[in-house]
Write a protein that holds these residues in place. Structure first.
Motif, short mmCIF file in Angstrom:
data_model
loop_
_atom_site.label_atom_id
_atom_site.label_comp_id
_atom_site.label_asym_id
_atom_site.label_seq_id
_atom_site.Cartn_x
_atom_site.Cartn_y
_atom_site.Cartn_z
N LEU A 99 19.07 -17.15 32.77
CA LEU A 99 18.49 -18.39 33.28
C LEU A 99 19.50 -19.53 33.27
CD1 LEU A 99 14.93 -18.29 31.65
CD2 LEU A 99 15.65 -17.52 33.93
N LEU A 100 20.67 -19.28 32.71
CA LEU A 100 21.74 -20.27 32.67
C LEU A 100 22.78 -19.96 33.75
CD1 LEU A 100 22.34 -20.28 28.82
CD2 LEU A 100 21.43 -22.23 30.10
N ARG A 101 23.42 -21.01 34.23
CA ARG A 101 24.56 -20.85 35.13
C ARG A 101 25.69 -21.74 34.60
NH1 ARG A 101 21.30 -17.76 36.47
NH2 ARG A 101 20.59 -17.17 38.58
N PRO A 102 26.94 -21.27 34.72
CA PRO A 102 28.08 -22.10 34.27
C PRO A 102 28.33 -23.24 35.23
CG PRO A 102 28.87 -20.11 35.33
CD PRO A 102 27.37 -19.99 35.27
N TRP A 103 28.75 -24.40 34.69
CA TRP A 103 29.00 -25.55 35.57
C TRP A 103 30.36 -26.20 35.34
CZ3 TRP A 103 26.38 -26.51 39.82
CH2 TRP A 103 26.66 -27.70 40.52
N ALA A 104 30.72 -26.48 34.09
CA ALA A 104 31.96 -27.23 33.86
C ALA A 104 32.45 -27.03 32.43
CB ALA A 104 31.73 -28.73 34.13
N HIS A 105 33.64 -27.58 32.17
CA HIS A 105 34.26 -27.51 30.84
C HIS A 105 35.00 -28.81 30.58
CE1 HIS A 105 37.43 -25.39 28.04
NE2 HIS A 105 36.58 -26.15 27.37
N TRP A 106 34.57 -29.54 29.57
CA TRP A 106 35.16 -30.83 29.22
C TRP A 106 35.60 -30.84 27.77
CZ3 TRP A 106 35.68 -35.31 32.28
CH2 TRP A 106 35.14 -35.21 33.57
#
Length: 275
Positions: free
Chosen positions: A160-167
């Protein structure tokens, strides 16, 4: 080059770091979840003014990894930790912990639980005294996420999760986080609620409206939140967001010195780790 000038204590600390006199604080692994509902609207929390990090900022649910989040006993459905690790350029143990932290922190801070009694189901309701007792026990770390899921017979829904970014938090900060951003849809039947804790206000808002409110000084957004909201403005549906193929690059605001002045750079010149 755009940026924000640094003066006072932060300016001196930045100079010391650039000169090698002070070592940056290590960044702690963390996870953040952009929770979405049709509209497209996002769920934001305003951090209490008393918080040591990002006081008063409107943020997505999230927080630091608990070492127990890497527990192999957690029942799991969806992409494997190895697959998540490949996406986020993390080893399998860290990837497992990041996904677990994402689901745990979302439940702790919004009451929404991305888990079900089977790999195909999601709990329909997390209200009630028993759920609240478990949520508070997770927050004070008297209950591990693995034990919470096991006791309730639940499977973590990593699908149910999707990857989006890395900060990564800038080196001048005294508290630093190495944060992976996920997106997820509000499950059918569940609802968010004002659960208190580190936040004193919660809101569902369209990304463009949140950005406008930030420009008008009505709310405070940190750069990662602002940028993520801007990216979401391009989407008309939650399905469109979840279906986006993202190349995950690492961003960290950079300390630079120009003409004797210290700045923290807040534009595309601070993109790192894209190779």
């Amino acid at each position: 080059m755009g940026g924000i000038p640094l003066s006072g204590e932060f300016g001196e600390r930045a100079r010391d770091i650039l000169a090698g006199r002070v070592k940056p604080v290590p960044a702690r692994d963390a996870a953040t979840v952009v929770l979405l509902r049709e509209g497209v609207e996002v769920y934001l929390l305003r951090r209490k003014a008393s918080m040591a990090f990002a006081a008063g900022a409107y943020v997505f649910p999230g927080g630091s990894v608990d070492p127990r989040d890497a527990d192999h006993a957690i029942a799991w459905a969806g992409p494997s930790p190895a697959e998540w690790g490949a996406v986020f350029r993390a080893d399998e143990r860290i990837a497992r912990a990041l996904v677990c932290a994402a689901v745990r922190e979302t439940f702790e801070e919004s009451g929404v639980l991305l888990a079900g009694t089977s790999p195909e189901s999601v709990v329909a309701d997390t209200t009630g005294d028993a759920w609240e007792a478990d949520r508070l026990a997770l927050i004070d770390r008297s209950l591990s996420f693995a034990d919470f899921l096991d006791r309730r017979g639940l499977v973590l829904r990593a699908d149910l999760l999707r990857p989006w970014a890395h900060w990564i938090t800038p080196e001048i900060e005294h508290r630093r986080f190495d944060t992976r951003f996920f997106v997820a849809a509000l499950p059918p039947g569940q609802r968010t609620r004002d659960v208190g804790g580190e936040a004193d206000q919660v809101v569902w808002v369209r990304p463009a409206d949140a950005i406008d409110q930030s420009k008008n000084g009505q709310i405070f957004l940190m750069p990662p939140t602002h940028r993520t909201l801007g990216e979401l403005c391009d989407h008309q549906t939650v399905a469109g967001v979840l279906g986006t193929e993202r190349e995950i690059v690492t961003f960290m605001p950079e300390i630079v010195e120009m003409d004797g002045e210290i700045y923290i750079v807040l534009d595309d010149d601070y993109r790192f780790g894209s190779a």
